[in-house]
Write a protein that holds these residues in place. Structure first.
Motif, PDB file in Angstrom:
ATOM      1  N   TYR A  58       8.692  -9.335  19.035  1.00  0.00           N
ATOM      2  CA  TYR A  58       7.920  -9.387  18.055  1.00  0.00           C
ATOM      3  C   TYR A  58       7.122  -8.164  17.421  1.00  0.00           C
ATOM      4  N   THR A  59       6.767  -7.466  18.177  1.00  0.00           N
ATOM      5  CA  THR A  59       6.262  -5.938  17.739  1.00  0.00           C
ATOM      6  C   THR A  59       7.236  -5.073  17.517  1.00  0.00           C
ATOM      7  N   SER A  60       8.429  -5.206  18.145  1.00  0.00           N
ATOM      8  CA  SER A  60       9.632  -3.927  17.808  1.00  0.00           C
ATOM      9  C   SER A  60       9.996  -4.525  16.482  1.00  0.00           C
ATOM     10  N   SER A  61      10.272  -5.939  16.078  1.00  0.00           N
ATOM     11  CA  SER A  61      10.878  -6.493  14.814  1.00  0.00           C
ATOM     12  C   SER A  61      10.084  -5.916  13.800  1.00  0.00           C
ATOM     13  N   LEU A  62       8.621  -5.870  13.778  1.00  0.00           N
ATOM     14  CA  LEU A  62       7.825  -5.747  12.884  1.00  0.00           C
ATOM     15  C   LEU A  62       7.113  -4.343  12.673  1.00  0.00           C
ATOM     16  N   GLY A  63       7.544  -3.586  13.731  1.00  0.00           N
ATOM     17  CA  GLY A  63       7.262  -2.224  13.757  1.00  0.00           C
ATOM     18  C   GLY A  63       5.597  -2.070  13.837  1.00  0.00           C
ATOM     19  N   ILE A  64       5.002  -2.853  14.508  1.00  0.00           N
ATOM     20  CA  ILE A  64       3.594  -2.702  14.723  1.00  0.00           C
ATOM     21  C   ILE A  64       3.314  -2.067  16.340  1.00  0.00           C
ATOM     22  N   SER A  65       2.059  -1.701  16.352  1.00  0.00           N
ATOM     23  CA  SER A  65       1.866  -1.007  17.771  1.00  0.00           C
ATOM     24  C   SER A  65       0.836  -1.850  18.417  1.00  0.00           C
ATOM     25  N   LEU A  66       0.956  -1.932  19.848  1.00  0.00           N
ATOM     26  CA  LEU A  66      -0.125  -2.542  20.486  1.00  0.00           C
ATOM     27  C   LEU A  66      -0.950  -1.502  20.833  1.00  0.00           C
ATOM     28  N   ASN A  67      -0.757  -0.370  20.740  1.00  0.00           N
ATOM     29  CA  ASN A  67      -1.906   0.750  21.361  1.00  0.00           C
ATOM     30  C   ASN A  67      -2.741   1.418  20.251  1.00  0.00           C
ATOM     31  N   ASN A  68      -2.611   0.685  19.147  1.00  0.00           N
ATOM     32  CA  ASN A  68      -3.422   1.158  17.917  1.00  0.00           C
ATOM     33  C   ASN A  68      -4.106   0.009  17.243  1.00  0.00           C
ATOM     34  N   LEU A  69      -4.594  -0.993  18.001  1.00  0.00           N
ATOM     35  CA  LEU A  69      -5.111  -2.159  17.161  1.00  0.00           C
ATOM     36  C   LEU A  69      -6.002  -2.168  16.412  1.00  0.00           C
ATOM     37  N   PRO A  70      -6.299  -2.795  15.272  1.00  0.00           N
ATOM     38  CA  PRO A  70      -7.274  -3.151  14.374  1.00  0.00           C
ATOM     39  C   PRO A  70      -8.645  -3.491  15.062  1.00  0.00           C
ATOM     40  N   SER A  71      -9.718  -3.262  14.408  1.00  0.00           N
ATOM     41  CA  SER A  71     -11.126  -3.532  15.101  1.00  0.00           C
ATOM     42  C   SER A  71     -11.184  -4.955  15.290  1.00  0.00           C
ATOM     43  N   ASN A  72     -10.523  -6.090  14.418  1.00  0.00           N
ATOM     44  CA  ASN A  72     -10.835  -7.179  14.691  1.00  0.00           C
ATOM     45  C   ASN A  72      -9.944  -7.857  15.990  1.00  0.00           C
ATOM     46  N   CYS A  73      -9.192  -7.211  16.650  1.00  0.00           N
ATOM     47  CA  CYS A  73      -8.205  -7.501  17.672  1.00  0.00           C
ATOM     48  C   CYS A  73      -8.717  -7.024  18.960  1.00  0.00           C
ATOM     49  N   GLN A  74      -9.655  -5.932  18.690  1.00  0.00           N
ATOM     50  CA  GLN A  74     -10.087  -5.372  19.966  1.00  0.00           C
ATOM     51  C   GLN A  74     -10.952  -5.845  21.106  1.00  0.00           C
ATOM     52  N   ASN A  75     -11.207  -7.248  20.863  1.00  0.00           N
ATOM     53  CA  ASN A  75     -11.895  -8.000  21.886  1.00  0.00           C
ATOM     54  C   ASN A  75     -11.340  -9.039  22.312  1.00  0.00           C
ATOM     55  N   GLY A  76     -10.053  -9.325  22.085  1.00  0.00           N
ATOM     56  CA  GLY A  76      -9.203 -10.633  22.449  1.00  0.00           C
ATOM     57  C   GLY A  76      -8.145 -10.317  23.526  1.00  0.00           C
ATOM     58  N   GLY A  77      -7.562 -11.448  23.627  1.00  0.00           N
ATOM     59  CA  GLY A  77      -6.443 -11.329  24.872  1.00  0.00           C
ATOM     60  C   GLY A  77      -5.387 -10.426  24.386  1.00  0.00           C
ATOM     61  N   LEU A  78      -5.043 -10.025  23.152  1.00  0.00           N
ATOM     62  CA  LEU A  78      -4.438  -9.047  22.916  1.00  0.00           C
ATOM     63  C   LEU A  78      -4.201  -7.716  23.429  1.00  0.00           C
ATOM     64  N   VAL A  79      -5.698  -7.095  23.496  1.00  0.00           N
ATOM     65  CA  VAL A  79      -6.137  -5.833  24.428  1.00  0.00           C
ATOM     66  C   VAL A  79      -5.676  -6.093  25.671  1.00  0.00           C
ATOM     67  N   ARG A  80      -5.874  -7.131  26.387  1.00  0.00           N
ATOM     68  CA  ARG A  80      -5.540  -7.271  27.867  1.00  0.00           C
ATOM     69  C   ARG A  80      -3.947  -7.311  28.026  1.00  0.00           C
ATOM     70  N   ILE A  81      -3.220  -7.873  27.151  1.00  0.00           N
ATOM     71  CA  ILE A  81      -1.970  -7.870  27.206  1.00  0.00           C
ATOM     72  C   ILE A  81      -1.410  -6.381  27.033  1.00  0.00           C
ATOM     73  N   ALA A  82      -1.796  -5.894  25.926  1.00  0.00           N
ATOM     74  CA  ALA A  82      -1.217  -4.542  25.721  1.00  0.00           C
ATOM     75  C   ALA A  82      -1.713  -3.452  26.893  1.00  0.00           C
ATOM     76  N   GLN A  83      -2.682  -3.480  27.451  1.00  0.00           N
ATOM     77  CA  GLN A  83      -3.052  -2.795  28.623  1.00  0.00           C
ATOM     78  C   GLN A  83      -2.088  -3.358  29.637  1.00  0.00           C
TER      79      GLN A  83
END
Length: 334
Positions: free
Chosen positions: A158-183
């Motif tokens: 998903y991230t590679s197809s869309l060219g988005i990064s898990l290491n520079n998340l927007p502020s509204n995503c920095q407290n959800g499960g996405l942070v834990r998965i990225a880490q």
């Protein structure tokens, strides 16, 4: 007019009838563009809220014909961002098919972009929609406390197809499960000797070859401050020699007392690299090399670092879960 618009979305009034009746009623009922826009947005929002996944192209055509039939400028309809919110919801509904139904990303993007032909979204809203879908998928994947290899592959695709990064998340995503998965994915790569290549927007100086692993925003730095004072008493007498000058006899018996307190240095970015910890805020910049660390105390909302110093002072960074930092330091220093 509201009932007329509801009947259109119910399928009992055609788009041509809607256009004709709004035009016919404008003058005798003194309907301004603002009147029609207010009613249209309210009715359109009700329709969008009634939609359930999966979305389809016929729903987009219904909305497109409605906007064309009421004869109100798009800018007026979207003056408060109502169309943006509706468009973003529809956009996300098509994107989520990647995780929910296994639709290939190429087809997902075609379907999602069809929303843009009806309700144009700027790139910021599009990126926000992509991250919102990814964050919901992450929360679902972590519900059982474990992320399978297949789930990880889905996120990477998903991230590679869309060219988005898990290491520079927007502020509204920095407290959800996405942070834990990225880490978790970063830690797995570090175990294999693979370091992330993250851009750095914080004004700090890295050493040659130093790699940024993660950046936390809105972290508060606190540092111990020690004050010393003497307490005790004195005996004796004072003699006035002249104006402004007094001679005192006797002795003073007292002892020094030290008091410590934690004072806030500032709130800013906490940067983790493969060689150092950095903190930067408008009032201070701090660099802590790993080779100077003698200990760490993790807390549920931060980390206390113990440095090799002649007169060590407690230093605490607050505003994040320390588990990731502890694991990073364990891997890069092993």
């Amino acid at each position: 007019m509201r009932e007329l618009m509801r009947r259109y979305f119910a399928g009992t009034v055609s788009s041509s009838d809607l256009q004709m009746k709004i035009g016919r009623n404008r003058q005798p009922y003194y309907l301004s563009d603002e009147d029609i826009a207010t009613t249209a947005i309210s009715t359109l929002s009700d329709y969008a809220n009634s939609l359930r996944l999966p979305y389809n192209q016929s729903q987009l055509l219904t909305i497109k014909s409605f906007i064309a039939s009421i004869g109100i400028p798009y800018s007026l309809l979207n003056s408060k961002g109502d169309l943006d919110r509706i468009g973003q919801k529809l956009f996300q509904g098509f994107v989520v098919d990647f995780f929910a139904k296994g639709v290939p990303m190429s087809q997902v993007q075609i379907n999602a972009n069809s929303v843009m032909s009806v309700i144009p979204l700027n790139q910021t809203l599009v990126n926000e929609a992509y991250y919102n879908v990814l964050n919901k998928a992450a929360d679902k994947f972590l519900k059982d406390g474990f992320m399978s290899d297949n789930e990880q592959r889905l996120i990477e695709s998903y991230t590679s197809s869309l060219g988005i990064s898990l290491n520079n998340l927007p502020s509204n995503c920095q407290n959800g499960g996405l942070v834990r998965i990225a880490q978790s994915m970063i830690l797995k790569n570090l175990q294999n000797g693979i370091y992330p290549n993250n851009p750095l927007s914080v004004p700090i100086m890295l050493t040659k070859g130093e790699k940024v692993i993660w950046v936390y925003d809105n972290v508060t730095m606190l540092q111990e401050k020690i004050t010393r004072e003497y307490v005790g008493g004195s005996r004796g007498m004072s003699y006035r020699i002249c104006k402004g000058l007094t001679y005192r006899t006797g002795s003073f018996k007292g002892h020094p007392v030290e008091r410590s307190s934690m004072e806030t240095v500032g709130t800013g970015e906490f940067v983790i690299t493969d060689k150092n910890l950095f903190f930067h805020c408008p009032t201070a910049s701090v660099k802590i090399p790993y080779k100077k660390l003698v200990g760490l105390t993790p807390y549920s909302d931060g980390l206390e670092v113990h440095k090799e110093e002649a007169k060590p002072k407690r230093t605490v960074f607050q505003g994040f879960d320390a588990w990731f930092v502890m694991n990073v330091l364990n891997l890069v220093n092993s």
